[in-house]
Design an enzyme around this catalytic site. Structure first.
Site, PDB file in Angstrom:
ATOM      1  N   VAL A  80       0.987  -0.736   0.356  1.00 14.59           N
ATOM      2  CA  VAL A  80      -0.099   0.168  -0.081  1.00 14.59           C
ATOM      3  C   VAL A  80       0.847   1.077   0.242  1.00 14.59           C
ATOM      4  CG1 VAL A  80      -1.637   0.970   1.396  1.00 14.59           C
ATOM      5  CG2 VAL A  80      -1.432  -1.195   1.740  1.00 14.59           C
ATOM      6  N   ILE A  81       1.070   1.968  -1.151  1.00 18.52           N
ATOM      7  CA  ILE A  81       1.729   2.931  -1.220  1.00 18.52           C
ATOM      8  C   ILE A  81       1.128   4.603  -0.936  1.00 18.52           C
ATOM      9  CG2 ILE A  81       3.479   4.021  -2.595  1.00 18.52           C
ATOM     10  CD1 ILE A  81       3.966   1.607  -3.864  1.00 18.52           C
ATOM     11  N   HIS A  87      -7.144   7.131   0.650  1.00 15.65           N
ATOM     12  CA  HIS A  87      -7.462   5.924   0.009  1.00 15.65           C
ATOM     13  C   HIS A  87      -6.009   5.661   1.106  1.00 15.65           C
ATOM     14  CE1 HIS A  87      -7.884   2.588  -1.809  1.00 15.65           C
ATOM     15  NE2 HIS A  87      -7.061   2.237  -2.103  1.00 15.65           N
ATOM     16  N   ARG A 125      12.361  -2.769   0.778  1.00 14.52           N
ATOM     17  CA  ARG A 125      11.977  -3.644   1.977  1.00 14.52           C
ATOM     18  C   ARG A 125      11.580  -4.991   0.331  1.00 14.52           C
ATOM     19  NH1 ARG A 125      11.032   1.218   2.856  1.00 14.52           N
ATOM     20  NH2 ARG A 125      10.817   1.870   5.377  1.00 14.52           N
TER      21      ARG A 125
END
Length: 151
Positions: A80-81, A87, A125
């Site tokens: 999730v960026i 959002h 990551r």
């Protein structure tokens, strides 16, 4: 008397479920590759991979997998960026609820969902500068299954 319990990383005979998000697939596929390699390195031969549209959809699938009692652990992988909208906060908040499902069903549920500010941080990551969080999540799953068996 003090007793210390410490689990090893031998995953022989364990069954794991990996739930991976298709959203940001260029990141999540690297996480999945790292997780599967880590499981293999730790002797795990039985892994079920379940693909979901995004991190928001994970909790219901985690709940169903946990209730099935088929698996020793569930590993959740996603990315999730942060964007310019709220959002990110909504999805990150919903996917963070995954841990409570593990507590409810007494099964290790490992949170390998990256929540980053930038694409670059996610890439780091997922197998570059900061290691592979998918591989780390798989190793954690093996260790937690073994630890719970000692209790």
């Amino acid at each position: 008397m003090i007793q210390e319990l410490k689990a090893d990383l031998n995953g022989k005979g364990q069954k794991h479920c990996v739930i991976v998000s298709r959203f940001n697939e260029f990141i999540t596929e690297s996480l999945l590759k790292g997780a599967l390699e880590s499981f293999r390195m730790h002797g795990v031969e039985d892994v079920t991979v379940v693909r979901v549209p995004g991190a928001y959809e994970m909790p219901v699938v985690v709940s169903k997998a946990a209730a099935s009692k088929k698996y020793d652990s569930i590993v959740c992988l996603g990315a999730v960026i942060r964007g310019a909208t709220a959002h990110f906060d909504l999805v990150a908040g919903e996917s963070a609820k995954i841990g409570s499902i593990g507590v409810q069903h007494s099964i290790p549920v490992i949170f390998g969902v990256l929540t980053t500010d930038t694409i670059e941080q996610a890439i780091e990551r997922a197998g570059t500068k900061a290691g592979n969080k998918g591989a780390e999540a798989a190793a954690t799953a093996v260790e937690m299954v073994n630890l719970l068996s000692l209790l």
